[in-house]
Every structure is written in C-alpha cells, then in structure tokens.
Motif scaffolding. Structure first.
Motif, PDB file in Angstrom:
ATOM      1  N   UNK A  17      21.893 -73.821  42.571  1.00  0.00           N
ATOM      2  CA  UNK A  17      23.313 -74.599  42.308  1.00  0.00           C
ATOM      3  C   UNK A  17      24.194 -73.230  41.943  1.00  0.00           C
ATOM      4  N   UNK A  74      24.688 -74.803  35.473  1.00  0.00           N
ATOM      5  CA  UNK A  74      24.130 -75.986  35.778  1.00  0.00           C
ATOM      6  C   UNK A  74      24.077 -77.022  34.806  1.00  0.00           C
ATOM      7  N   UNK A 119      27.407 -78.478  34.443  1.00  0.00           N
ATOM      8  CA  UNK A 119      27.621 -79.452  35.700  1.00  0.00           C
ATOM      9  C   UNK A 119      26.973 -80.900  35.556  1.00  0.00           C
ATOM     10  N   UNK A 120      25.483 -81.003  34.904  1.00  0.00           N
ATOM     11  CA  UNK A 120      24.845 -82.229  34.800  1.00  0.00           C
ATOM     12  C   UNK A 120      25.745 -82.963  33.612  1.00  0.00           C
ATOM     13  N   UNK A 127      28.538 -84.502  35.256  1.00  0.00           N
ATOM     14  CA  UNK A 127      28.181 -85.993  36.065  1.00  0.00           C
ATOM     15  C   UNK A 127      28.211 -86.903  35.190  1.00  0.00           C
ATOM     16  N   UNK A 163      31.820 -88.036  34.401  1.00  0.00           N
ATOM     17  CA  UNK A 163      32.461 -88.394  35.312  1.00  0.00           C
ATOM     18  C   UNK A 163      32.013 -89.872  35.604  1.00  0.00           C
ATOM     19  N   UNK A 164      30.897 -90.189  35.363  1.00  0.00           N
ATOM     20  CA  UNK A 164      30.220 -91.639  35.444  1.00  0.00           C
ATOM     21  C   UNK A 164      30.604 -92.630  34.421  1.00  0.00           C
ATOM     22  N   UNK A 189      36.047 -83.067  39.066  1.00  0.00           N
ATOM     23  CA  UNK A 189      35.394 -83.912  39.735  1.00  0.00           C
ATOM     24  C   UNK A 189      35.523 -83.611  41.311  1.00  0.00           C
ATOM     25  N   UNK A 190      36.937 -83.587  41.640  1.00  0.00           N
ATOM     26  CA  UNK A 190      37.301 -83.316  42.756  1.00  0.00           C
ATOM     27  C   UNK A 190      36.711 -82.194  43.532  1.00  0.00           C
ATOM     28  N   UNK A 240      34.073 -80.266  42.596  1.00  0.00           N
ATOM     29  CA  UNK A 240      32.739 -80.563  42.704  1.00  0.00           C
ATOM     30  C   UNK A 240      32.171 -81.320  43.760  1.00  0.00           C
ATOM     31  N   UNK A 241      33.055 -82.150  44.366  1.00  0.00           N
ATOM     32  CA  UNK A 241      32.531 -83.365  45.297  1.00  0.00           C
ATOM     33  C   UNK A 241      31.498 -83.099  46.464  1.00  0.00           C
ATOM     34  N   UNK A 242      31.790 -81.618  46.882  1.00  0.00           N
ATOM     35  CA  UNK A 242      31.040 -81.323  48.042  1.00  0.00           C
ATOM     36  C   UNK A 242      29.686 -80.801  47.547  1.00  0.00           C
ATOM     37  N   UNK A 265      26.781 -82.088  45.966  1.00  0.00           N
ATOM     38  CA  UNK A 265      25.601 -82.529  46.458  1.00  0.00           C
ATOM     39  C   UNK A 265      25.309 -82.573  47.881  1.00  0.00           C
ATOM     40  N   UNK A 296      17.789 -77.936  50.838  1.00  0.00           N
ATOM     41  CA  UNK A 296      16.386 -78.469  50.245  1.00  0.00           C
ATOM     42  C   UNK A 296      15.439 -78.427  51.579  1.00  0.00           C
TER      43      UNK A 296
END
Lengths: 143, 143
Positions: free
Chosen positions: B30, B41, B44-45, B48, B51-52, B109-110, B112-114, B116, B123
């Motif tokens: 990441x 990282x 970031x989580x 997440x 944002x949720x 959030x915008x 970071x949108x890409x 995932x 992977x």
DNA sequence: ACAAATTAAATTGTTTACAATTTAATTTTA
DNA sequence: TAAAATTAAATTGTAAACAATTTAATTTGT
C-alpha cells in the motif's frame, strides 16, 4: 463518489484487513506459550530458522524471515546478550556475520517443542482449511 | 528430540509465518499509493472506518479495527493535528470520545478512491482465490 | 592497479502494536 | 447513598518493522 468506488472503500470489502488482523491475532496467540520462555514471536521464528540450520549469515536469516537487517540485527544482539547465540564476523569476507547458537540456544529448542501442537489445537481451522490457507498465503508471498 | 516435534518446528511447516509475512507484504504494497496522500496503512484503515460511518466512539473504532486504545488514541491525535478529524468528548458520558471527520478528512476519500482497484490488480490471486482467502481469514478472526 | 560500484551489516529516525497502568466518569451494590 | 466495581480513554514502557542512510569490505571495470 461513484457507488462502486464507495463500496470498494468499505472495510469489509478489503482483503488486506483480515490478513493484517488475523496475523496480529495469531502472533498474539503465541504469547502465552512464548512468555514463559522469555521469547517474543519474532525471536521465536528466528530460533526456528537457526534450529533448522545453524551458522547462517545475517543476510540468509533476513531472506528466510523476509525481514531486513534493521529488524534482524537488534534481535540478534538481544539474543546474543541473553547468551543464546554468538555473532561471528566471517574471516573470508569481513562484511558478513555468521550466527551460531550456543548450548543455551540449542537447549531452548526442547523447551519450545510443544508449542506448534498447542498452537494448532487453538486454531479454528480444519487441517484441510489450514492447508488451503497455507497455499494461498504462499501464492501472495511468491507472486 | 522426536522426529515429529522436530518437523513441527521447521519454518516451512508453520501457518503463522506465511500469515505474518503476507500481512507485512500486503501492508507494504500500500505504501506507494498511500505515501503521496501522506498516510500510513493504519491511518488508511482508520479512514475507511470513518468514511463508512462518521462520529464513532474511540471504543467503536477500536472494535472494528481490532486494535486497542493504546494504538488508536495516538493515531487519532496525529490525524487531528493534521486537521482531518476532531475528537469530541461526549456530553452524555464524559468518558467517551466521539471522532468526527472534518471537510479535509472527507475530502481525503476522493483522493483514496482508486487505491482498492490498484491494490487488487497487484495481487497475485484470482477473484475466487481472494474470496477463499477472505473466508479462511475471517474464520480465524471469528473463531 | 585503482577508482567506482556493489554488497553486508549496522545505525538512525519514525510509526505501529500491545501489555500494563492510570485517570476520570459512571454504574452497581451493599 | 456512599463505597466498590466497572468502563472509556489515555499514558507509559517495550519491542518490532521499515525506510533511509552510513560504514566498511569486496568486487568490477577500465
């Protein structure tokens, strides 16, 4: 934000998160078995490597544990200070350091012998599931 | 030492090790995407989660991330210092602290949108394998 | 041969993790 | 209701991790 991107940012849709959390959980599950031996998890896997093959170079230990020297060197110094190993500069190449277990370091293997079985029994996976997980994880590590 | 115990102590026969190593590898993967955003990282989580659902208590964040307050509190303070969130003591129960995103925090959030999608593509697992892994990991986390 | 590049460890600085304790607020219970 | 117990965060102390740099030794290329 589009709906699909929004969904992709939800914690429950991440693969990284359960990987990260499960790793911490399993490492933590070792603590009750390792603490009586005065070891941390990282020290334990370092011992696993050395019990399997003594006299490895620092670089070989780093490679096997997938850790860098910045992590491994302080670990080795701590275990050396406790009398479990010696760090010997190679004579043929003075840049290299060879790690050799002492009698105390080898004796620790006997004390740790029951840990894998104990850990296995506290894991909520069947042997087949464990094998499946193992193979998927190594796909990540190799890929 | 008996042969079976000796084998059980080999690094390649551990399930913990690939779990531990794969988690570090994925978290590390990441970094190139998170560093331009100035995030780690763990930060970031944490985003997440917020944002949720905004306005969670510290304890709720800890529960979702499976981390304790000793880890989360300093993270929150750092993100507060950077202006991404505010920590507000609850009026009904002064022991609790509610975490509220600022405009800057929501705007992240915008940016970071890409991430995932980018992570998915780097992977080495098929979607079916990823799903399998996901389910096995949650068995560990729940069991 | 010798300067440049490479390599192996170690070092430095930052960020997690987590156990254990502390502080302050709230709830329980005797 | 007042002391005891519980709870939520924060704090303290220790141990990883890792990026980036440094140091020292060896190898390469000219």
């Amino acid at each position: 934000m589009e709906h699909d991107k929004d969904d992709a940012l939800k914690l429950e849709n991440q693969l990284c998160f359960p990987l990260y959390a499960a790793a911490r959980k399993i490492v933590g599950a070792y603590t009750p078995y390792l603490k009586p031996l005065g070891l941390t998890y990282t020290q334990y896997i370092l011992f696993l490597v050395l019990w399997e093959r003594d006299g490895l170079l620092v670089s070989e230990i780093c490679e096997r544990l997938m850790l860098d020297s910045g992590t491994v060197t302080p670990l080795l110094k701590k275990l050396e200070a406790k009398g479990y190993l010696r760090r010997e500069r190679s004579e043929s190449d003075e840049r290299c350091v060879r790690v050799v277990l002492t009698d105390e370091g080898r004796a620790m293997k006997e004390r740790a012998g029951d840990i894998p079985a104990k850990m296995c029994s506290c894991m909520a996976l069947s042997p087949e599931q464990a094998k499946q997980l193992y193979e998927l994880l190594y796909m990540i590590l190799k890929g």
